[in-house]
Enzyme design. Structure first.
Site, short mmCIF file in Angstrom:
data_model
loop_
_atom_site.label_atom_id
_atom_site.label_comp_id
_atom_site.label_asym_id
_atom_site.label_seq_id
_atom_site.Cartn_x
_atom_site.Cartn_y
_atom_site.Cartn_z
N HIS A 83 -5.97 0.50 -16.24
CA HIS A 83 -7.03 1.44 -15.86
C HIS A 83 -7.10 2.42 -17.02
O HIS A 83 -6.32 3.37 -17.11
CB HIS A 83 -6.68 2.19 -14.58
CG HIS A 83 -6.30 1.31 -13.42
ND1 HIS A 83 -7.22 0.53 -12.76
CD2 HIS A 83 -5.12 1.08 -12.81
CE1 HIS A 83 -6.60 -0.14 -11.80
NE2 HIS A 83 -5.33 0.17 -11.81
N GLN A 124 -6.73 6.37 -17.10
CA GLN A 124 -5.47 7.00 -16.68
C GLN A 124 -4.54 7.31 -17.86
O GLN A 124 -3.60 8.09 -17.72
CB GLN A 124 -4.76 6.12 -15.64
CG GLN A 124 -5.53 6.08 -14.32
CD GLN A 124 -4.87 5.22 -13.25
OE1 GLN A 124 -3.72 4.85 -13.37
NE2 GLN A 124 -5.63 4.91 -12.21
N TYR A 177 -12.81 0.69 -12.33
CA TYR A 177 -13.43 1.09 -11.06
C TYR A 177 -14.23 2.37 -11.06
O TYR A 177 -14.88 2.69 -10.07
CB TYR A 177 -12.40 1.10 -9.93
CG TYR A 177 -11.22 2.03 -10.07
CD1 TYR A 177 -11.29 3.35 -9.67
CD2 TYR A 177 -10.02 1.56 -10.58
CE1 TYR A 177 -10.19 4.18 -9.77
CE2 TYR A 177 -8.91 2.38 -10.69
CZ TYR A 177 -9.00 3.69 -10.28
OH TYR A 177 -7.92 4.52 -10.39
N HIS A 221 -5.38 -5.71 -6.24
CA HIS A 221 -4.15 -4.99 -5.88
C HIS A 221 -3.74 -5.51 -4.52
O HIS A 221 -4.57 -5.54 -3.61
CB HIS A 221 -4.42 -3.49 -5.72
CG HIS A 221 -4.74 -2.75 -6.98
ND1 HIS A 221 -5.72 -1.81 -7.05
CD2 HIS A 221 -4.17 -2.78 -8.20
CE1 HIS A 221 -5.76 -1.27 -8.26
NE2 HIS A 221 -4.83 -1.84 -8.98
N HIS A 245 0.74 -5.96 -8.34
CA HIS A 245 1.71 -5.24 -7.49
C HIS A 245 1.98 -6.03 -6.19
O HIS A 245 1.77 -5.52 -5.10
CB HIS A 245 1.22 -3.84 -7.07
CG HIS A 245 0.76 -2.97 -8.18
ND1 HIS A 245 1.54 -2.68 -9.28
CD2 HIS A 245 -0.40 -2.29 -8.36
CE1 HIS A 245 0.85 -1.86 -10.07
NE2 HIS A 245 -0.32 -1.61 -9.56
N ASP A 248 -0.98 -0.82 -16.68
CA ASP A 248 -1.52 -0.16 -15.50
C ASP A 248 -1.91 1.31 -15.72
O ASP A 248 -2.97 1.61 -16.24
CB ASP A 248 -0.52 -0.33 -14.35
CG ASP A 248 -1.05 0.10 -12.99
OD1 ASP A 248 -2.21 0.50 -12.91
OD2 ASP A 248 -0.30 0.04 -12.00
ZN ZN Z 1 -3.94 -0.83 -10.69
#
Ligand code: ZN
Length: 466
Positions: free
Chosen positions: A64, A67, A127, A242, A279, A330
């Site tokens: 992502h 992040q 997203y 996920h 995950h 991630d």
């Molecule tokens: Zn993720």
């Protein structure tokens, strides 16, 4: 030799069958390997020599990008029961401030860091789609397109996975206000994907797939519609989701769907090697066996899972059952495949009080086994021809620094062990080639200064608005 073919001679290279010497790598103008020939006693005249041992570049199967800019900012205790869920509140507040140009600058710098680490492909689970108030941009794929452009500008291979996000919890709970930038109707989502594929068509370094966010965020019906639409584009295009990061998620799935998330998915969908279950942390013994048998890729993001206190994936049982996995950075609290593989093994060592847990009967060296499996599973998750030095694959590789203190005076038998398990001073990753282009030379990206300047400016804007 075809004049459009390029080549590199490596005294040592890690091929699918293992380490070989005197290897000539040849690739075409599209960046695809056309010949890999070991035992070429002498480098042909005029061919460049690799500065050290050559190993395949590692795919990063879960990212992502935005992040990256919040790494390090959530390491304080906000309440006595801090968890993934309290971290997510902070992350949502951060996501709310991301603008298209900010996102582009963050992604470019992140991909420079990935390339420097030796990640040559990334799967972007993207997203944040809409404006701050949730309205669609004139180009619905505005933000995703910035990320795709960041990949091509920096030179990393990309699998873009726009995320379908519709609900805030199991039972089709309406989305929250702070999720409005993520939310699409199924139709709106497919329009977004179509706009993106039209504006930035696929090529050797770019592929598209879909990412239903999680079983809590989509319905069974919308999941079916999206997969059918993807099948019309390409029946083997990747599907990432996920799946079972949190025990609370497993409990909610049991309550709402009557089954644990992995079991529910395996029971209802044809889950196979095109699927990446990110995950798959909380799986019981029967899910572990069934997931391994399915051929799906378990997407393991060890540094993030450790950072968020998710739990420990049953890696030993899963690998014993023949399960496939790949690794991802991630949340980007760290961007280094070596750390992901190390932590995968260390989680097992710490919980079992044993050493060399994830070695196999065939491969006694843990690092060799994990590196090879992560390449293979990661490559599968990208849906692209990557992860091996062989004809037909992308010309993506890492040149290690043979003079690094952790490699010097060793042989190929322990190089990967030292690369994965030792952490001393600068990285042993010296040069990185993607699609046959040398994008990292002597640990520097070709446009590193510019991308860093843009990243700092983006941070300044983000933090000024905090
Ligand atoms: Zn993720």
């Amino acid at each position: 030799m075809n004049t459009r073919t390029k080549s590199l001679f490596a005294a040592h290279a890690l091929l699918p069958e293992g380490w070989r010497t005197d290897v000539l790598l040849e690739w075409d103008a599209t960046g695809t390997l056309v010949a890999v020939t070991p035992d070429k006693r002498d480098a042909p005249a005029g061919v460049a020599r690799a500065a050290g041992p050559v190993i395949p570049g590692m795919p990063n199967l879960h990212s992502h990008a935005f992040q990256r800019a919040m790494a390090g900012l959530t390491e304080y205790r906000a309440n006595p029961t801090d968890s993934f869920w309290s971290w997510r509140e902070l992350m949502y507040r951060f996501a709310a401030r991301i603008m298209p140009e900010t996102l582009g600058a963050i992604a470019r710098w992140l991909y420079v860091e990935m390339l420097k680490a030796g990640y040559t492909s990334v799967c972007e689970f993207h997203y944040v789609h809409h404006a701050e108030d949730g309205t669609r941009h004139a180009n619905p794929a505005e933000l995703a397109q910035r990320v795709v452009d960041a990949a091509s500008e920096t030179g990393i291979g990309m699998t873009m996975l726009p995320v379908l996000y519709q609900f805030s919890g199991f039972g089709e709970e309406p989305p929250r206000d702070d999720q409005r930038r993520f939310v699409n109707t199924t139709e709106g989502y497919l329009d977004l994907l179509a706009a993106l594929r039209h504006a930035r068509p696929e090529h050797g370094a770019l592929r598209y797939g879909v990412a239903p966010h999680s079983l809590r965020a989509v319905s069974e019906a919308s999941l079916r519609v999206v997969i059918e639409a993807l099948n019309d584009i390409s029946p083997d295009a990747p599907v990432h989701i996920h799946i079972a990061e949190q025990t609370a998620e497993v409990d909610a799935s049991l309550a709402a769907l009557g089954a644990r998330p992995v079991q529910w998915l395996l029971d209802r969908f044809d889950v196979n090697a095109r699927w990446c279950l990110v995950h798959a942390t909380h799986i019981d013994a029967s899910e572990t066996a069934a997931l391994a048998k399915s051929g799906a890729i378990a997407g393991l993001c060890l540094t993030t899972e450790a950072n968020l206190g998710d739990g420990i994936f049953p890696a030993n049982e899963y690998l014993d059952a023949g399960g496939a996995f790949g690794i991802g950075s991630d949340s980007h609290v760290g961007v280094d495949w070596r750390a992901e593989l190390r932590l995968l093994e260390y989680g097992q060592r710490l919980s079992r009080r044993q050493r060399n847990v994830l070695a196999s009967h065939e491969t006694a060296q843990v690092a060799d086994r994990l590196f090879r499996d992560a390449l293979e599973g990661g490559a599968c998750a990208t849906g692209r021809a990557v992860g091996a030095l062989m004809p037909g694959a992308r010309a993506d590789w890492i040149v290690l620094d043979a003079d690094h203190p952790n490699l010097a005076e060793q042989t190929s038998a322990t190089w990967l062990s030292s690369v994965v398990f030792c952490e001393h001073g600068e990285s042993p990753v010296r040069d990185v080639f993607v699609g046959g282009e040398c994008v990292i030379r002597e640990r520097r990206h070709r446009d590193e200064a510019r991308h860093y300047r843009d990243y700092r400016a983006a941070l300044a804007r983000l933090f000024a608005g905090a």
